[in-house]
Scaffold this active site. Sequence first.
Site, mmCIF file in Angstrom:
data_model
loop_
_atom_site.group_PDB
_atom_site.id
_atom_site.type_symbol
_atom_site.label_atom_id
_atom_site.label_comp_id
_atom_site.label_asym_id
_atom_site.label_seq_id
_atom_site.Cartn_x
_atom_site.Cartn_y
_atom_site.Cartn_z
ATOM 1 N N LYS A 76 95.991 -60.267 -49.597
ATOM 2 C CA LYS A 76 95.713 -60.146 -48.163
ATOM 3 C C LYS A 76 96.739 -59.212 -47.532
ATOM 4 O O LYS A 76 97.903 -59.167 -47.989
ATOM 5 C CB LYS A 76 95.783 -61.553 -47.546
ATOM 6 C CG LYS A 76 95.385 -61.664 -46.089
ATOM 7 C CD LYS A 76 95.350 -63.140 -45.666
ATOM 8 C CE LYS A 76 95.094 -63.345 -44.200
ATOM 9 N NZ LYS A 76 94.996 -64.785 -43.847
ATOM 10 N N SER A 151 90.859 -66.343 -41.345
ATOM 11 C CA SER A 151 91.270 -64.969 -41.182
ATOM 12 C C SER A 151 91.227 -64.156 -42.473
ATOM 13 O O SER A 151 91.221 -62.934 -42.418
ATOM 14 C CB SER A 151 92.699 -64.912 -40.636
ATOM 15 O OG SER A 151 93.606 -65.486 -41.556
ATOM 16 N N SER A 175 92.238 -70.619 -42.986
ATOM 17 C CA SER A 175 91.899 -69.222 -43.277
ATOM 18 C C SER A 175 91.556 -68.907 -44.715
ATOM 19 O O SER A 175 91.119 -67.792 -45.003
ATOM 20 C CB SER A 175 93.046 -68.319 -42.852
ATOM 21 O OG SER A 175 92.939 -68.076 -41.483
HETATM 22 N N1 GLN Z 1 91.230 -69.987 -37.496
HETATM 23 C C1 GLN Z 1 92.583 -70.425 -37.418
HETATM 24 C C2 GLN Z 1 93.322 -69.623 -36.382
HETATM 25 O O1 GLN Z 1 92.739 -68.775 -35.824
HETATM 26 C C3 GLN Z 1 93.211 -70.368 -38.753
HETATM 27 C C4 GLN Z 1 93.952 -69.141 -39.058
HETATM 28 C C5 GLN Z 1 94.675 -69.183 -40.374
HETATM 29 O O2 GLN Z 1 94.569 -70.149 -41.136
HETATM 30 N N2 GLN Z 1 95.472 -68.156 -40.616
HETATM 31 O O3 GLN Z 1 94.447 -69.853 -36.133
#
Ligand code: GLN
Length: 485
Positions: A76, A151, A175
Amino acid sequence: MKGFTSLKNIQKDLQSYTVTCVELVEHYLDRIKDQKDINAFVETFDVSASAQAVLVDAKIKEGKAGVLAGLIISIKDNICYEGHKLSASSKMLEGFESLYSSTVVERLLKEDAIIIGRTNCDEFAMGSSNETSFYGPVKNPLDKNKVAGGSSGGAAASVAADLCMAALGSDTGGSIRQPASFTGTVGLKPTYGRVSRHGLIAFGSSFDQIGTFTKNVDDAALITEVIAGKDEFDSTVSRKEVEPYFEEIDSQKDKKQRIAYFDCYVNHKAIDPEVRKRTIEIIEKLRLEGHQVDEVKFDYLDQIVPTYYVLTTAEASSNLARYDGIHFGYRSTNATDLESTYVKSRSEGFGREVKRRIMLGTYVLSAGYYDAYYTKAQKVRRLVRDCTNEVFENYDFIISPTSPHTAFDLNAQKDDQIKMYLEDIYTVQANLAGIPAISLPLGIGSDKMPFGIQLMTSAFNEKKLLSFSKQVVNKFALTSELEKA
Ligand code: GLN
């Protein structure tokens, strides 16, 4: 070239010289180029991947190859790799090149994995649809009108579209698991502190965890075993011995488990009826298999998402203070003095969602509001953690859907933050409690899109989680239905 099934199968082909690492790298780089419209990769590492492939091929010939030899993996865009760019998919880090490698990257390379490139993600890993990325959204390879989740959307898409064999992502509130659910891949978030965060761009430091996207549970076990374990560069990482996840992947075979589920999760008002139906069906089937499956009370459904957002935005506002236009990446050309350098660089460099969170986080940490929000949320976090751990006094696993629905259309929820934050309804509990959780591709909707079933277990029980996950996938996988769809 044969389709990829598992790392062990590829390694057999490598050992018999049916294929070489150099050929594998060429094959995947070609595929990434062909599927550019998915937007899964921000950049491919052609030169270093090809060089590593030559090295690993030589090691295979000498019989000295590491356990991940031949693994073509993506990382990532928030995981540092020395001499390579990374940006957290933000304009703020445009052009920034990492001076050192993260611990996970070092461990992958040491075991002869080949890093093929960095994948697109929501800006600074904030989002649930990969639509906040500076580089534009990632399309779901299974239906390009839909999101890949977030994400780590690019990571999930890179595996689902066969652009590599596995991917590393990060999971602060879901994410890894939610994009895995949306793309039909296996997504594992290990226990907080199981895998070093050294060299991971920080979002919410008491939540962030690096984990894997794979095609199957075996590969998740193999890779996690390599990247997990103590690390002098991360003081929050555990010194606990890493168990043999891969070798003992069958340790739970035929064992009867005690499994809990929460009615408020399974029968949540926002859940898609098909996801509910399939979850209940799996619960019933597990019972028929002789496992003890009970409904258990969970009192914090309404608190978990707000608590997560108060705490992670607070941590993010502190973590992102370092992007001042001086130390890293982007600097505004309109600045005239020190203060305008800060203000303009941050205003121009960060996207809307990141700015929203920095402001929210700064607010909950500000004098006068600190106790009302931040301290209060810390207390609720403790309650959630205690209540979760109590469940594990009597149960081995908690089962739930990973996400309330299948992947949604691109642009459909982009401007509805509340809806977007509620995407995390089933996933944030594991991050608040610091426990491991996995999303397994066990569902398919009438829209022909996959969805995941989540298993959580107590801290540092990855071995048991992976082993049971394999059993569950073997029993309930929908390969035939997916093929029919
Ligand atoms: N959807 C969650 C957020 O927007 C999770 C993000 C993540 O796990 N990096 O914070």
